[in-house]
Design an enzyme around this catalytic site. Structure first.
Site, PDB file in Angstrom:
ATOM      1  CG  ASP A 187      -2.126   0.858   1.054  1.00 22.34           C
ATOM      2  OD1 ASP A 187      -2.903   0.616   0.111  1.00 22.34           O
ATOM      3  OD2 ASP A 187      -2.293   1.815   1.844  1.00 22.34           O
TER       4      ASP A 187
ATOM      5  CG  ASP B 106      -7.735  -0.567  -9.154  1.00 26.18           C
ATOM      6  OD1 ASP B 106      -8.677  -1.270  -9.538  1.00 26.18           O
ATOM      7  OD2 ASP B 106      -6.918  -0.942  -8.285  1.00 26.18           O
TER       8      ASP B 106
ATOM      9  CD  GLU C 173     -12.889  -0.524  -7.751  1.00 25.18           C
ATOM     10  OE1 GLU C 173     -13.407  -1.640  -7.621  1.00 25.18           O
ATOM     11  OE2 GLU C 173     -11.755  -0.244  -7.304  1.00 25.18           O
TER      12      GLU C 173
ATOM     13  CG  ASN D 269     -17.060  -4.102 -12.231  1.00 28.23           C
ATOM     14  OD1 ASN D 269     -17.360  -5.215 -11.808  1.00 28.23           O
ATOM     15  ND2 ASN D 269     -16.295  -3.278 -11.541  1.00 28.23           N
TER      16      ASN D 269
HETATM   17  C1  ARE Z   1      -4.939 -11.193  -6.086  1.00 25.17           C
HETATM   18  C2  ARE Z   1      -5.383 -12.443  -5.364  1.00 25.17           C
HETATM   19  C3  ARE Z   1      -5.305 -12.227  -3.840  1.00 25.17           C
HETATM   20  C4  ARE Z   1      -3.895 -11.789  -3.454  1.00 25.17           C
HETATM   21  C5  ARE Z   1      -3.537 -10.540  -4.234  1.00 25.17           C
HETATM   22  C6  ARE Z   1      -2.129 -10.057  -3.956  1.00 25.17           C
HETATM   23  O1  ARE Z   1      -6.719 -12.761  -5.739  1.00 25.17           O
HETATM   24  O2  ARE Z   1      -5.617 -13.453  -3.207  1.00 25.17           O
HETATM   25  O3  ARE Z   1      -3.865 -11.504  -2.068  1.00 25.17           O
HETATM   26  O4  ARE Z   1      -3.648 -10.822  -5.638  1.00 25.17           O
HETATM   27  O5  ARE Z   1      -1.172 -10.985  -4.332  1.00 25.17           O
HETATM   28  C7  ARE Z   1      -8.018  -7.740  -8.627  1.00 25.17           C
HETATM   29  C8  ARE Z   1      -8.640  -9.040  -8.134  1.00 25.17           C
HETATM   30  C9  ARE Z   1      -7.981  -9.527  -6.863  1.00 25.17           C
HETATM   31  C10 ARE Z   1      -6.471  -9.615  -7.048  1.00 25.17           C
HETATM   32  C11 ARE Z   1      -5.989  -8.207  -7.374  1.00 25.17           C
HETATM   33  C12 ARE Z   1      -4.481  -8.098  -7.549  1.00 25.17           C
HETATM   34  O6  ARE Z   1     -10.026  -8.834  -7.917  1.00 25.17           O
HETATM   35  O7  ARE Z   1      -8.496 -10.842  -6.584  1.00 25.17           O
HETATM   36  O8  ARE Z   1      -5.854 -10.107  -5.859  1.00 25.17           O
HETATM   37  O9  ARE Z   1      -6.596  -7.815  -8.626  1.00 25.17           O
HETATM   38  O10 ARE Z   1      -4.040  -8.950  -8.538  1.00 25.17           O
HETATM   39  C13 ARE Z   1     -12.461  -4.381  -2.861  1.00 25.17           C
HETATM   40  C14 ARE Z   1     -11.921  -3.001  -3.251  1.00 25.17           C
HETATM   41  C15 ARE Z   1     -12.005  -2.735  -4.732  1.00 25.17           C
HETATM   42  C16 ARE Z   1     -11.428  -3.882  -5.567  1.00 25.17           C
HETATM   43  C17 ARE Z   1     -12.130  -5.162  -5.136  1.00 25.17           C
HETATM   44  C18 ARE Z   1     -11.593  -6.374  -5.893  1.00 25.17           C
HETATM   45  O11 ARE Z   1     -12.624  -1.993  -2.526  1.00 25.17           O
HETATM   46  O12 ARE Z   1     -11.276  -1.552  -5.006  1.00 25.17           O
HETATM   47  O13 ARE Z   1     -11.938  -5.374  -3.726  1.00 25.17           O
HETATM   48  N1  ARE Z   1     -11.531  -3.643  -7.007  1.00 25.17           N
HETATM   49  C19 ARE Z   1     -10.369  -3.144  -7.783  1.00 25.17           C
HETATM   50  C20 ARE Z   1     -10.278  -3.785  -9.168  1.00 25.17           C
HETATM   51  C21 ARE Z   1      -9.927  -5.244  -9.046  1.00 25.17           C
HETATM   52  C22 ARE Z   1      -8.543  -5.391  -8.428  1.00 25.17           C
HETATM   53  C23 ARE Z   1      -8.221  -4.358  -7.431  1.00 25.17           C
HETATM   54  C24 ARE Z   1      -9.075  -3.322  -7.104  1.00 25.17           C
HETATM   55  C25 ARE Z   1      -6.851  -4.315  -6.878  1.00 25.17           C
HETATM   56  O14 ARE Z   1     -11.443  -3.533  -9.896  1.00 25.17           O
HETATM   57  O15 ARE Z   1      -9.992  -5.912 -10.281  1.00 25.17           O
HETATM   58  O16 ARE Z   1      -8.422  -6.678  -7.775  1.00 25.17           O
HETATM   59  O17 ARE Z   1      -6.102  -3.481  -7.763  1.00 25.17           O
HETATM   60  C26 ARE Z   1     -17.002  -5.351  -0.325  1.00 25.17           C
HETATM   61  C27 ARE Z   1     -16.362  -3.970  -0.194  1.00 25.17           C
HETATM   62  C28 ARE Z   1     -15.544  -3.624  -1.426  1.00 25.17           C
HETATM   63  C29 ARE Z   1     -14.551  -4.738  -1.734  1.00 25.17           C
HETATM   64  C30 ARE Z   1     -15.317  -6.057  -1.912  1.00 25.17           C
HETATM   65  C31 ARE Z   1     -14.387  -7.234  -2.196  1.00 25.17           C
HETATM   66  O18 ARE Z   1     -18.012  -5.298  -1.312  1.00 25.17           O
HETATM   67  O19 ARE Z   1     -17.376  -2.989  -0.032  1.00 25.17           O
HETATM   68  O20 ARE Z   1     -14.857  -2.421  -1.219  1.00 25.17           O
HETATM   69  O21 ARE Z   1     -13.880  -4.405  -2.966  1.00 25.17           O
HETATM   70  O22 ARE Z   1     -16.039  -6.333  -0.703  1.00 25.17           O
HETATM   71  O23 ARE Z   1     -13.531  -7.415  -1.129  1.00 25.17           O
HETATM   72 CA    CA Z   2      -4.309   2.699   0.555  1.00 30.23          CA
END
Ligand code: ARE
Ligand code: CA
Length: 461
Positions: free
Chosen positions: A159, A189, A220, A281
């Site tokens: 982070d 993102d 997002e 999405n």
């Molecule tokens: C991957 C592996 C993990 C590993 C990580 C690090 O799956 O197991 O720990 O790598 O090695 C995407 C995938 C993730 C992936 C990540 C990095 O979805 O699985 O992790 O890429 O490769 C929250 C956030 C929101 C986020 C979603 C996914 O708030 O911002 O989680 N979305 C964006 C993108 C994703 C992307 C990321 C962020 C990271 O659109 O595609 O992740 O850059 C509730 C909460 C939400 C939360 C949701 C899920 O609804 O209100 O805020 O969303 O639960 O936890």
């Molecule tokens: Ca942060």
């Protein structure tokens, strides 16, 4: 003000998820420009990790290694060529930028652009970033605590500290380089995981576009009403994703009677001038990012209705999803034996794609609604008619829209439009509609393929 997408008043963007830059350039020239699409949300353009287990998942692109423009979608030269060719035909590029974090803890190696990295030791020489540029480790496990959401590690992703001046400058340098190349805006993102005040500080370091004006921003922020962080904290920084609309649209397609309440301000939904809206999405269509009960291309009949309604309705700035087909949620884009991404091929009828690309943005009930939304921009709904399986309304005195769950409709309705002959946009004029002197028209639908009819004043006749 970060709310102008810089595309001449057009109203719809498309996410060409995981497409290569060379294919996007072609799609701008041969299709998107002609259909009235404003622009394209592209997958992350910067260098990222290459995950081997599972083999090359789509989500590896959300683990940055550096800000070099070399990704699974192509090289910097290919990216630059795409941006300028799209811009030349009036289609803008919006880049998905990951500035909350770098790669996941424990990941080391070489990125797609050849830079080495070592997350365990917080070392990213391609930027460069070192340990002092990151927040101290803490696990994000309580979305009820805004401090944790901003300062702790989302799924163990290293982070970044956006309060740090060097980090702010590095991020601003990355975005300014994209702006110089002709990019018109950004999807931020994981914006929810950064403090709004830090985003403001970064935005203040950004250049105007070469042609003038501030870059477009959509952030997002997943706010489904149950957590303390609200989309409204971010509206001063631009548009914000409105995930509640996905749920409302799915419910409304089950019972059209509920579509009248699809925008629910009582539930805290974002004002129309800041809501970035979509039916699904790249995360929630495969159970990531909160998932939920949503419509996707896997349910084509209802999906067409949902996207057509979203484009006909007078809420938000609209994004159409364009997917690749998948059977498991990690699976990356269609690829060759060496994991290079496959070309997008276009079907002979132009209404879909091959090689595993779905191309929802070419389905007639979706694609041809883009011209409708552009034509009726700025008007409100009128002459509203809904049963649980039929729905129709006018947009000001500029257009009329109707849809049917069964694909069948036979009804005389008030359109609010001037008398005359109109062409149905969805079927490229195969259906014609006559509006009489009192504004009524006989609306007939009899096709499951095209369960929607839409026509506009000043359209084709
Ligand atoms: C991957 C592996 C993990 C590993 C990580 C690090 O799956 O197991 O720990 O790598 O090695 C995407 C995938 C993730 C992936 C990540 C990095 O979805 O699985 O992790 O890429 O490769 C929250 C956030 C929101 C986020 C979603 C996914 O708030 O911002 O989680 N979305 C964006 C993108 C994703 C992307 C990321 C962020 C990271 O659109 O595609 O992740 O850059 C509730 C909460 C939400 C939360 C949701 C899920 O609804 O209100 O805020 O969303 O639960 O936890
Ligand atoms: Ca942060």
């Amino acid at each position: 003000d970060y709310t102008d997408p810089h595309c001449g008043g057009k109203q719809v963007i498309v996410h060409l998820f995981e497409w290569k830059w060379t294919d996007i350039a072609l799609e701008c020239e041969r299709y998107l420009s002609k259909k009235g699409y404003c622009g394209v949300q592209v997958s992350p353009a910067n260098e990222h990790v290459m995950v081997t287990s599972p083999p090359r998942p789509w989500w590896e692109r959300y683990q940055p290694v550096s800000y070099k423009l070399h990704s699974r979608s192509g090289t910097e030269a290919e990216f630059t060529d795409m941006v300028s060719r799209c811009k030349a035909v009036g289609v803008r590029i919006y880049v998905d930028v990951i500035i909350n974090h770098m790669a996941g803890l424990g990941r080391t190696g070489t990125g797609t652009g050849g830079s080495s990295f070592d997350s365990t030791n917080y070392n990213f020489p391609g930027v460069p970033y070192v340990r002092e540029h990151f927040n101290p480790y803490c696990k994000l496990n309580n979305y009820g605590d805004p401090n944790q959401v901003r300062n702790c590690y989302l799924v163990d992703l290293t982070d970044l500290d956006q309060g740090n001046e060097y980090v702010r400058n590095s991020i601003a340098g990355f975005l300014n380089k994209l702006t110089d190349l002709g990019v018109a805006g950004y999807r931020l993102d994981a914006a929810k995981h950064m403090w709004p005040r830090d985003l403001t500080a970064i935005q203040q370091k950004l250049k105007d576009l070469p042609e003038g004006g501030r870059p477009f921003f959509f952030m997002e922020v997943i706010d489904q009403g149950g957590e303390p962080i609200k989309t409204q904290e971010y509206t001063p920084n631009g548009y914000v994703t409105e995930f509640r609309y996905c749920i409302k649209l799915r419910e409304g397609i089950n019972d059209f009677g509920r579509l009248g309440q699809a925008v629910d301000y009582g539930w805290g939904m974002t004002d129309s001038g800041h809501a970035l809206v979509f039916v699904d999405n790249h995360d929630n269509q495969r159970g990531h990012g909160g998932g939920g009960d949503l419509l996707t291309h896997k349910n084509p009949q209802n999906y067409k209705l949902a996207v057509a309604f979203m484009l006909a309705n007078d809420y938000g700035f609209t994004r159409v999803m364009s997917s690749f087909s998948f059977s498991n949620s990690d699976q990356g884009p269609p690829h060759n034996g060496d994991f290079s991404t496959m070309d997008v091929t276009i079907n002979a009828d132009g209404k879909g794609c091959g090689n595993g690309w779905v191309c929802e943005h070419r389905w007639p009930s979706i694609a041809n609604m883009v011209a409708f939304r552009n034509a009726v921009a700025g008007t409100t709904k009128g002459n509203y008619y809904a049963t649980n399986g039929e729905l129709a309304f006018s947009r000001g005195n500029k257009g009329f829209f109707a849809m049917s769950k069964s694909g069948q409709m036979d009804k005389t309705l008030q359109t609010g439009l001037p008398a005359g002959q109109y062409c149905d946009l969805i079927t490229d004029c195969a259906r014609k509609i006559t509006v009489d002197g009192s504004g009524n028209a006989h609306i007939v639908l009899n096709s499951n393929d095209n369960p929607v009819v839409a026509f506009i004043v000043g359209g084709p006749t």
